[in-house]
Design an enzyme around this catalytic site. Sequence first.
Site, PDB file in Angstrom:
ATOM      1  N   SER A 128      85.063  86.330  67.304  1.00  8.62           N
ATOM      2  CA  SER A 128      83.721  86.682  66.822  1.00  8.62           C
ATOM      3  C   SER A 128      83.514  88.191  66.712  1.00  8.62           C
ATOM      4  O   SER A 128      82.566  88.760  67.274  1.00  8.62           O
ATOM      5  CB  SER A 128      82.668  86.058  67.739  1.00  8.62           C
ATOM      6  OG  SER A 128      82.788  84.655  67.742  1.00  8.62           O
ATOM      7  N   ARG A 186      86.687  81.645  76.492  1.00 13.19           N
ATOM      8  CA  ARG A 186      86.942  80.270  76.925  1.00 13.19           C
ATOM      9  C   ARG A 186      88.270  79.789  76.362  1.00 13.19           C
ATOM     10  O   ARG A 186      88.644  80.136  75.245  1.00 13.19           O
ATOM     11  CB  ARG A 186      85.835  79.326  76.435  1.00 13.19           C
ATOM     12  CG  ARG A 186      84.505  79.505  77.116  1.00 13.19           C
ATOM     13  CD  ARG A 186      83.559  78.380  76.697  1.00 13.19           C
ATOM     14  NE  ARG A 186      83.397  78.318  75.247  1.00 13.19           N
ATOM     15  CZ  ARG A 186      83.024  77.220  74.589  1.00 13.19           C
ATOM     16  NH1 ARG A 186      82.806  76.084  75.245  1.00 13.19           N
ATOM     17  NH2 ARG A 186      82.869  77.241  73.280  1.00 13.19           N
ATOM     18  N   ASP A 230      82.417  81.175  64.641  1.00  8.93           N
ATOM     19  CA  ASP A 230      81.688  80.051  65.232  1.00  8.93           C
ATOM     20  C   ASP A 230      80.934  79.223  64.193  1.00  8.93           C
ATOM     21  O   ASP A 230      80.767  78.011  64.360  1.00  8.93           O
ATOM     22  CB  ASP A 230      80.740  80.536  66.330  1.00  8.93           C
ATOM     23  CG  ASP A 230      79.768  81.594  65.837  1.00  8.93           C
ATOM     24  OD1 ASP A 230      79.904  82.056  64.689  1.00  8.93           O
ATOM     25  OD2 ASP A 230      78.877  81.984  66.609  1.00  8.93           O
TER      26      ASP A 230
END
Length: 681
Positions: free
Chosen positions: A357, A288, A410
């Site tokens: 991540s 994203r 995150d």
Amino acid sequence: MAVMISSVEGTVTTISSAGGGNGRYDLLGWGGGGGYGVDLFGGETIVTISSVRRGEWALRSPQWRGLRRRSPRQGGEGGGCDDDLLSRRTTVTGEGIIGSAGGTVINVASVAWQGGTVAMGSVRIIAYRLRICSPSKIVPFPLLDPNQGGKGLTTSPKSHLAAVLRSSRAGLVGETASSAMVKGAVATAVTCAAAACAVTALVAGQRAQSSVLWSHVEAVVRELEESCATPIKKLRQVADAMAVEMHAGLASEGGTKLKMLISYVDNLPTGDETGLFYALDLGGTNFRVLRVQLGGKEGRVVKQEFEEVSIPPQLMTGGSDELFDFIASALARFVASEGEDYHLPVGRQRELGFTFSFPVRQISIGSGTLVKWTKGFNIDATVGEDVVAELARAMERQGLNMRVSALVNDTIGTLAGGRYHDEDVVAAVILGTGTNAAYVERAEAIPKWRGLLPKSGDMVINMEWGNFSSAHLPVTEYDRALDDESLNPGEQIYEKLISGMYLGEIVRRILLRLAKEAALFGETVPEKLLVPFVLRTPVMSAMHHDRSSDLDVVGTKLKDELGISSTSLRVRKVVVQICEVVARRSGCLAAAGIVGIMKKVGRDDAGEEGSRVPRTVIAMDGGLYEHYAMVSATVQCTVKEMLGEEATDSVVIKMANDGSGVGAALLAASHSQYLELEQSQ
């Protein structure tokens, strides 16, 4: 008098012993000695044995042909039967006798099966089927007289059967019509009585079988509840162990299962941030790109937009430049679509928060080397390289003037997002497919820190708490089997007990055991139930939260997900009960971890008499916590129960969504290269 119920054509024949004699010849009953019946299905013989106790039959061979003579221990020494008649489809396993039921040979090695059960210390087999032909084709047959003292058959059953059939076909030659009618009436009466007895015995046998199977189901569920139990005393032990491991992880590298990684984030958002900031969230096959316009304490998040992009499979295993060029080109297109509502001060460079991540060895807030790829990526050229530098070079090739201000994961993004909206946030927990936690630590309490202490005096620690392990964790046989068969045995034990990736799989393993041992879903084990991870945690949650009177959702999910077409309400209640046990353990252990963090930072009790625990907020994110209401409710109430009344009022646990997106943009703002300039103005 015993009765033979037979078809004249011989397609279906049942011979059953009946009568008393110390219960040795009870028809399909639970007699103390082991009465038997023989069913002939189209030439196949089925021997059904009731109440055969260990050692009473001298049978050892896995495949046995023929029924042997009765043991003297059973009373009588001549109780043999015609081997030819009884040898066509009989099977023996262990020390009990079992024949086929409905044409399928049942394995007595299992703990419970259709047609019988294996009880502790003995083998008890219940006959469950009796074929009865039309009354007009039934004739009396003197198979065995119990008054003979159990000394055996006077003649071969096969000979008797042949004689009776011959007489039937001959039309009872030599007898008068009235005599034949009288005998026919007697035969009919005897047949009806025998059939009634048989049906009664059959129902009783089925009930006994069902009772034994359900007793086993209840025993397995009770054992599960005991092994998953999380009393407050045990949870406090888990919290204490978590705090001890945190201390050890901060002291040195590799000294504990908890990595306690230094994030280099020493400035969390305060709400004063203003300006335009971007975020890139790369954590799987999609990524994203986001932009956020911040308006300070008054405006907060004025506006935000995002776009999601799929990564072509060939780029996941290709070259490093090709992957990062693709990402940078998508980011450049997104920047080009920037509307008039977004304002970048003249002369300033756009800044980006990069959520990456994958395992990295971070050496500053704006750099980190890739340890290894996961999640389907395999690009050797990137391993060991600084991923921030890789992205920066790709953006330069695209002509995109943008700087990576913060490299984060995150969990730290969730902490940043939580702190932006509430200054009392001290920790963040992700409870979703996986699990992790991060918290704010005093820099001086980090012995392994090398270098100058940050100006803020604080440092965010990425705990990687999924790898926590302790002897106090309630680990079951199902958890151990799951761990043994996983890709990382011995690792991520805490995660395997509490995260969404594994809860549904734990429930599947429990249901599979009950299907095999107690025929929970019928005489055959559902094929789909054998497939690992076929039962996803969202499905488990839907079943657990079913509040309909007949648990209709449970039935539908079992049918759609596992191919189990028909289930009783009692079975559905067992499924819900299992979901409750597994979900409750997850929530309780997650709560114990949170209390462990609070102990480490000194927020777990009121301290001196009269003092209060400072308001303490835990920011939560992750699909399991957000969508599995039973889990989130358990986390909330268990934390409060563990802390006690004095501390409870000061502790708040609340959602903080999109840490990997907005949280990363906020960290870019709090670590902006223009921050000192703004503060000096």
